[in-house]
Design an enzyme around this catalytic site. Structure first.
Site, PDB file in Angstrom:
ATOM      1  CE  LYS A  41     -11.360 -42.297  -3.210  1.00  0.00           C
ATOM      2  NZ  LYS A  41     -12.406 -42.873  -3.894  1.00  0.00           N
ATOM      3  CB  SER A  42     -13.980 -45.950   2.185  1.00  0.00           C
ATOM      4  OG  SER A  42     -13.386 -46.608   1.082  1.00  0.00           O
ATOM      5  CG  ASP A  72      -9.041 -48.504  -3.720  1.00  0.00           C
ATOM      6  OD1 ASP A  72      -9.262 -49.250  -4.860  1.00  0.00           O
ATOM      7  OD2 ASP A  72      -9.716 -48.044  -3.008  1.00  0.00           O
ATOM      8  NE  ARG A 132      -7.218 -45.054  -5.261  1.00  0.00           N
ATOM      9  CZ  ARG A 132      -7.286 -44.222  -4.078  1.00  0.00           C
ATOM     10  NH1 ARG A 132      -6.364 -43.510  -3.448  1.00  0.00           N
ATOM     11  NH2 ARG A 132      -8.516 -44.157  -3.407  1.00  0.00           N
ATOM     12  CD  GLN A 155     -17.524 -49.092  -5.383  1.00  0.00           C
ATOM     13  OE1 GLN A 155     -17.663 -49.321  -6.406  1.00  0.00           O
ATOM     14  NE2 GLN A 155     -16.245 -48.121  -5.164  1.00  0.00           N
ATOM     15  CB  SER A 193     -17.378 -55.588  -4.940  1.00  0.00           C
ATOM     16  OG  SER A 193     -17.865 -54.075  -4.979  1.00  0.00           O
ATOM     17  NE  ARG A 237      -6.974 -47.097 -10.345  1.00  0.00           N
ATOM     18  CZ  ARG A 237      -7.742 -47.210  -8.988  1.00  0.00           C
ATOM     19  NH1 ARG A 237      -7.820 -47.664  -8.200  1.00  0.00           N
ATOM     20  NH2 ARG A 237      -8.047 -45.763  -9.027  1.00  0.00           N
ATOM     21  NE  ARG A 277     -15.304 -47.522 -11.870  1.00  0.00           N
ATOM     22  CZ  ARG A 277     -14.868 -47.305 -10.731  1.00  0.00           C
ATOM     23  NH1 ARG A 277     -14.843 -45.779 -10.268  1.00  0.00           N
ATOM     24  NH2 ARG A 277     -14.469 -48.271  -9.872  1.00  0.00           N
ATOM     25  CE  LYS A 281     -11.229 -51.552  -7.860  1.00  0.00           C
ATOM     26  NZ  LYS A 281     -12.288 -51.562  -6.907  1.00  0.00           N
TER      27      LYS A 281
END
Ligand code: S3P
Length: 746
Positions: free
Chosen positions: A332-333, A626, A698, A480, A478, A657, A433, A653
């Site tokens: 995905k990334s 993840d 997930r 991101q 992170s 989670r 988020r 997330k």
């Protein structure tokens, strides 16, 4: 004789009068008469035959020829006459004593009806609720009246500033009693939307058929017309008089949408004339996606109809063992980044193994919206016609990124440096988020960004601001945030330097280099300077280790399993899951290690093992960030206690989670205790029960895997978002022996 009807609600109004007993008026009358919400339903129509039939068919209780007589003592008057007759009817009603009656109508254009109502009704205007049911049928007349015509159809009410809220609520309630999906909208918006989605297509269909027919008077040409022509022109068979009325009634909005379409059509003509294949491909690929999206909305509506809910439930049956050889979908990334960098590159980038999940597709669509021509995806192949670092165009509206935090955070960095404004929005989960982690450092670089309260989406990113480079130490590990700032750095004056507190995935750095852009990495610090360019390349996306993780755990916890996962990306910033499972006593080996397009890849062989609880080393947390939901399942199957610390990032997330997994595990009888930055899990028996995916892909997949060791079935609610990262998850589960399926489909 008074008829006693059981199981019917108490009437909420006395008399309903329906003026105009055609298909729509008749269906409204019949549906409400059957609902029992009105004591009496009275019909008015100029045609004696319609009045007679309406009574005979049970559409109304009685009919009146005279409007005034019918309206005496009416509580609600529904105006269901042709749209051009509405003005006259309103003028006549204005001359009657209507008491407190609520007036409403069904006209398919609202502007002209509202104008007429304002002129005619004066003091009674607040009791008028304009409406439009978007429903119809090939049939017409009172004999076609159908009490369930409006079921699951949209009804748009367009209240005015002066509309009395109680009148609005009453009309709303009547339509809902017919099981319509009622929405409220401004008059102008209604007319624009309908002009574009209904009136323009009808005009084009009528116009095209006439244009061809005129040129071929013997109509011989139609002998050669195939399915495409038939599909496109089906609506040219609609009622000409009704459509003539609609175009006269909604003149302004139709003209606006027609003029825009004419200039788009001219642009297409020019492209054909100039042999501009790029332009044609751009229009056709965008249109195809839009059409697919539209079909999905329709399909979803059908699905919701069938299930009467939008909760996708996975039912996972207990037991089983895992075996075989599979390739999970693309990373995905890396898929996100391939679209971003391919779009900003000069030249054409080919991508293979692209993840066709909703998140990566959201990124793809964002770049299409910004004018990049992208072919595919088709079986994981995507061709991106790069526009260069400064070639993006303003998107036509807000960019919707669905569930995808990676799209929003990475995009914000490069959008902050564009010349145009953008608005980034997302679904309910993404809208919760935190975005200040990217917005704040970007602001330090000179970006102008607005967010909702507490730094939540939507993000409005103002264009036209020159960015200056930043030296920044990330407050959290992170990838991101790191990637966002590096992407902004492509445009910032000077050298942008980012230091991370712990290693995180480095796909951005690797891929930038793959596109020929120089990135300097020294220990925890990555830096780059602006002024370079990206050159198109070929990208092969390896299988996603985060998706493979579900099967790594599945095969580990199910005794007697042996599975080979092919071509999995084993970038050292992503392999924490393998290390953690092996520390727990797992049996995972790497075979056929190789490097593909700058990323290390291997086949992973995993065998069933007796797992034991461990204290998870904190340095592995970002490298398995993840994979924790499914690692918690491994911990629940292990002997002894597993302790996770230093993982507070899990709380922000797609769901919290830590909490959500703890709730689910507890529901299945597993002993565990969430802590602020982790969880303590005591391995033992997993029971069956109901758990919630909370819209987090997930979580849903982790509980699916848990079923291998469960003693009874596990029902997992809210699983639709599995499609964001792993669209063929259920098919692969079935292939290897995990007994999970959509409820009702196994
Ligand atoms: C990602 C980084 C990680 C990860 C996410 C994808 C990326 O997020 O959880 O699924 O592609 O850069 P954070 O950067 O928030 O840790």
């Amino acid at each position: 004789m008074v008829e006693v009807v059981v199981n019917k609600p108490e009437p909420i109004i006395g008399r309903l009068v329906v003026v105009g007993l055609g298909l729509i008026g008749g269906s409204f009358a019949k549906g409400l008469r059957e609902s029992g919400l009105c004591r009496e339903v009275v019909g008015v129509d100029l045609d004696p035959q319609s009045r007679k039939l309406a009574v005979e068919l049970g559409v109304v209780d009685r009919c009146e020829e005279d409007l005034a007589a019918a309206c005496v003592g009416a509580d609600v008057i529904q105006l269901a006459v042709p749209i051009l007759a509405m003005e006259k009817l309103l003028a006549r009603l204005a001359g009657l004593d209507l008491g407190q009656a609520v007036l409403t109508d069904v006209g398919s254009a609202k502007g002209n009806v509202v104008r007429a109502a304002r002129q005619a009704l004066a003091a009674h205007l607040p009791r008028f609720v304009p409406g439009h049911p978007i429903a119809g049928s090939e049939q017409s007349g009172v004999e076609a009246s159908n009490a369930s015509l409006f079921r699951r159809h949209k009804v748009i009410l367009t209240p005015l500033a002066e509309t009395d809220p109680t009148a609005l609520a009453l009309v709303d309630q009547l339509w809902r009693a017919l099981e319509a999906d009622v929405e409220h909208m401004q008059v102008e918006r209604h007319d624009e939307v309908l002009a574009a989605t209904s009136h323009l297509p009808h005009l084009l269909a009528f116009g095209l058929v006439d244009s061809l027919a005129k040129r071929n008077e013997n109509l011989d040409i139609f002998r050669y017309a195939a399915g495409g022509f038939r599909d496109f022109t089906r609506i040219a068979g609609s009622d000409p008089v009704m459509w003539h009325d609609i175009f006269l009634a909604n003149r302004e909005a139709v003209l606006r949408t027609l003029d825009t379409f004419r200039s788009d059509l001219d642009a297409l003509r020019d492209a054909v004339d100039a042999g501009d294949g790029h332009q044609l491909l751009g229009v056709f690929t965008r249109a195809r996606v839009a059409r697919e999206h539209f079909s999905k909305i329709l399909a979803r509506r059908a699905y919701v109809d069938a299930m009467n809910s939008n909760d996708l439930i996975f039912l996972a049956n207990p037991g089983g063992r895992v075996s075989g050889r599979i390739r999970v979908p693309g990373d995905k990334s890396i898929s996100h980044r391939s679209i971003m960098l391919g779009s900003l590159a000069e030249g054409t980038t080919e991508v293979e193994g692209f993840l066709e999940g909703e998140d990566a597709l959201a990124t793809l669509q964002a770049f299409r919206d910004m004018g990049v021509v992208i072919e595919g995806p088709h079986h994981g192949r995507v061709t991106i016609h790069g526009v260069g670092l400064n070639g993006l165009k303003p998107p036509p509206g807000p960019i919707y990124l669905g569930n995808s935090g990676t799209s929003m955070r990475l995009l914000s960095g490069l959008l902050a440096a564009q010349s145009f404004d953008t608005v980034l929005t997302g679904d309910a989960s993404l809208s919760k988020r935190p975005m200040n982690r990217v917005a704040n450092p970007l602001r330090e670089m000179g970006a102008v960004i607005e967010t909702a309260a507490e730094g939540r989406p939507p993000m409005t990113i103002r264009g036209g601001h020159t960015l200056k480079a930043l030296t920044y130490t990330l407050p959290m590990a992170s990838a991101q945030v790191k990637s966002c700032l590096l992407l902004a750095g492509l445009y910032a004056q000077g050298k942008t330097t980012v230091t991370e507190p712990a290693p995180t995935r480095d796909h951005t750095e690797r891929m930038l280099r793959g596109f020929g852009y120089s990135v300097n990495v020294e220990g925890p610090t990555a830096s780059l300077e602006s002024g370079g360019k990206l050159s198109a390349t070929h990208i092969e996306v390896p299988a996603d280790i985060s998706s493979a993780a579900f099967f790594l755990v599945a095969a580990s916890i199910a005794e007697g399993s042996e599975l080979l996962l092919e071509h999995v990306g084993i970038n050292p910033t992503r392999t924490g899951v393998i290390d953690i499972l092996n520390l727990m006593g797992g049996n995972i080996t790497l075979e056929n290690q190789r490097e593909v397009g700058g990323e290390p890849v291997a086949d992973l062989r995993v065998r069933g093992a007796k797992l034991k609880g461990i204290e998870i080393p904190e340095h592995l947390v970002p490298l398995a960030i993840d994979e924790f939901p499914v690692l918690f399942v491994a911990a629940a199957c292990a002997e002894g206690r597993t302790v996770l610390r230093g993982a507070e990032e899990l709380r922000v997330k797609e769901s919290d989670r830590i909490q959500v997994m703890a709730d689910g595990l507890l529901a299945l009888g597993v002993k565990c205790e969430p802590t602020p930055d982790g969880i303590i899990i005591d391995g033992g028996v997993i029971g069956g029960g109901e758990v919630h995916g909370h819209g987090d892909h997930r979580i849903s997949m982790a509980f699916s895997v848990a079923s291998l060791r469960a003693t009874a079935p596990i029902r997992i609610h809210d699983c639709a978002n599995v499609a964001t990262s792993f669209p063929n998850f259920l098919a692969l589960c079935a292939e290897v022996g995990i007994r999970v399926a959509e409820e009702g489909k196994s």
